[in-house]
Design an enzyme around this catalytic site. Sequence first.
Site, PDB file in Angstrom:
ATOM      1  N   HIS A  76       0.224  -7.675   6.615  1.00  0.00           N
ATOM      2  CA  HIS A  76      -0.215  -6.293   6.789  1.00  0.00           C
ATOM      3  C   HIS A  76      -0.583  -5.706   5.430  1.00  0.00           C
ATOM      4  O   HIS A  76       0.199  -5.788   4.478  1.00  0.00           O
ATOM      5  CB  HIS A  76       0.887  -5.443   7.426  1.00  0.00           C
ATOM      6  CG  HIS A  76       0.950  -5.568   8.917  1.00  0.00           C
ATOM      7  ND1 HIS A  76       1.457  -4.587   9.730  1.00  0.00           N
ATOM      8  CD2 HIS A  76       0.555  -6.564   9.742  1.00  0.00           C
ATOM      9  CE1 HIS A  76       1.383  -4.975  11.006  1.00  0.00           C
ATOM     10  NE2 HIS A  76       0.846  -6.177  11.023  1.00  0.00           N
ATOM     11  N   TYR A 204       4.070   5.419  11.849  1.00  0.00           N
ATOM     12  CA  TYR A 204       5.247   6.281  11.780  1.00  0.00           C
ATOM     13  C   TYR A 204       4.780   7.687  12.114  1.00  0.00           C
ATOM     14  O   TYR A 204       3.901   8.224  11.429  1.00  0.00           O
ATOM     15  CB  TYR A 204       5.849   6.277  10.370  1.00  0.00           C
ATOM     16  CG  TYR A 204       6.386   4.942   9.907  1.00  0.00           C
ATOM     17  CD1 TYR A 204       7.745   4.660   9.989  1.00  0.00           C
ATOM     18  CD2 TYR A 204       5.549   3.971   9.363  1.00  0.00           C
ATOM     19  CE1 TYR A 204       8.254   3.449   9.541  1.00  0.00           C
ATOM     20  CE2 TYR A 204       6.048   2.756   8.913  1.00  0.00           C
ATOM     21  CZ  TYR A 204       7.398   2.498   9.009  1.00  0.00           C
ATOM     22  OH  TYR A 204       7.897   1.299   8.561  1.00  0.00           O
ATOM     23  N   PRO A 296      16.491   2.972   9.159  1.00  0.00           N
ATOM     24  CA  PRO A 296      15.438   1.965   9.323  1.00  0.00           C
ATOM     25  C   PRO A 296      14.037   2.461   8.991  1.00  0.00           C
ATOM     26  O   PRO A 296      13.101   1.650   8.947  1.00  0.00           O
ATOM     27  CB  PRO A 296      15.545   1.583  10.801  1.00  0.00           C
ATOM     28  CG  PRO A 296      16.223   2.740  11.460  1.00  0.00           C
ATOM     29  CD  PRO A 296      17.141   3.324  10.436  1.00  0.00           C
ATOM     30  N   LYS A 300      13.813  -1.194   5.150  1.00  0.00           N
ATOM     31  CA  LYS A 300      14.360  -1.669   3.889  1.00  0.00           C
ATOM     32  C   LYS A 300      15.656  -2.459   4.009  1.00  0.00           C
ATOM     33  O   LYS A 300      16.085  -3.084   3.035  1.00  0.00           O
ATOM     34  CB  LYS A 300      14.596  -0.474   2.950  1.00  0.00           C
ATOM     35  CG  LYS A 300      13.316   0.163   2.459  1.00  0.00           C
ATOM     36  CD  LYS A 300      12.513  -0.818   1.642  1.00  0.00           C
ATOM     37  CE  LYS A 300      11.061  -0.431   1.526  1.00  0.00           C
ATOM     38  NZ  LYS A 300      10.222  -1.532   1.089  1.00  0.00           N
ATOM     39  N   TYR A 388       7.101   0.890  -0.459  1.00  0.00           N
ATOM     40  CA  TYR A 388       7.006   0.191   0.806  1.00  0.00           C
ATOM     41  C   TYR A 388       6.872  -1.325   0.596  1.00  0.00           C
ATOM     42  O   TYR A 388       7.499  -2.121   1.322  1.00  0.00           O
ATOM     43  CB  TYR A 388       5.824   0.712   1.617  1.00  0.00           C
ATOM     44  CG  TYR A 388       5.874   0.358   3.088  1.00  0.00           C
ATOM     45  CD1 TYR A 388       6.647   1.105   3.966  1.00  0.00           C
ATOM     46  CD2 TYR A 388       5.137  -0.709   3.600  1.00  0.00           C
ATOM     47  CE1 TYR A 388       6.700   0.790   5.316  1.00  0.00           C
ATOM     48  CE2 TYR A 388       5.175  -1.025   4.954  1.00  0.00           C
ATOM     49  CZ  TYR A 388       5.963  -0.276   5.807  1.00  0.00           C
ATOM     50  OH  TYR A 388       6.008  -0.592   7.146  1.00  0.00           O
TER      51      TYR A 388
END
Length: 394
Positions: A76, A204, A296, A300, A388
């Site tokens: 990704h 998200y 979550p 991580k 990220y």
Amino acid sequence: MAGTVKTQVCIVGSGPSGLLLSQMLANAGIDSVLLDRQDRSYIEGRIRAGVLEQGTVAALEEAGAADRLHREGLPHDGFELAFDGDRHRIDIKALTGKSVMVYGQTEVTKDLFNKREAAGQVFYFNVDNVKPTDLKSSTPSVHFTHEGEQQVIECDYIAGCDGFHGASRQAIPKDVLQTFERVYPFGWLGIMVDKPPVSHELIYANHERGFALASMRSETRSRYYVQCDVNDDLASWSDDRFWEELAIRLGPDAAANLETGASFEKSIAPLRSFVAEPMRYGNMFLAGDAAHIVPPTGAKGLNLAVADVRLLSRALIAHYRNANDHYIDTYSETVLKRVWKVERFSWQLSTMMHQFPENTGFEKRMQRASFDDIQSSETASRAIAENYVGLPLE
């Protein structure tokens, strides 16, 4: 009848962090024994996160356990943040030059188990009454019950990879251990479904009805979450109710591509931020969830545990190969600096993307302002992207 086994490193906990540590030590010729309260099938079956940082992929490559990951994992290059219908893509590849890999923690655990089993790793499953002792001595040991008999592992070092509820952290004296915690006033209701994901990248979403996450495990298996009351009765969440709520929170554009179906896993998970200090006491080290928990949001948990193990394996290898204890002596300080940075990122993203019952209009406007800043600023987007894909080890 009591039995005694001697090894160099006793690893308490056979989840992915314990398994990875044993593999990295084995690659350096260091012997270990693994023990766990559960059995292998239970450990392999646990549903967990599926976004792997580049550093985690590199660690699995180094361990020789990344072949299937590269065959089946999904690279990704970005993900989306959505806020009340507005969507912003974080192009992590363009912003950092790095990407992440979507590959379920369950699969990572299976790969590591297969690798360790093939090498003849010594395991003790279904153990009870685990007690690490003599931690300040040069010969610590772990006492436990296995198949009705008392067992003792004598070792040079103990690695506590046994999770939040494990015995390792509890063995540190209360006047030494400090803990820091934030319990969030909601949970995540998650489902797994054998349907293609709604988007080829994660979404998200912050909606006035609550947070939602669209994720996946493969091109045909999806993982979805919605924010809920942590005390909700799971039986009250039918699949139909879940799909209706998810569609509303993701927004009409994403919902148009949503393929629904019967879920085969459904659960509610509480959210917390937690850190224990120090992460070393005598000749015992903590790693992973035994020392820290992150919500979550941002995926991580596993990645943070793997970073711990990379640093711990470096320390132990330097000791056995070169009689160099610098990395052992600085393990806790080094790891905690990184842990707190990751905790901050997970807390920041969680604070921005969830509906908090205590939030006033001011806090809600601050959430929106945070999203707008990320949307309008490449610098702000890059900061999110750098966290990220994974911060440097040190």
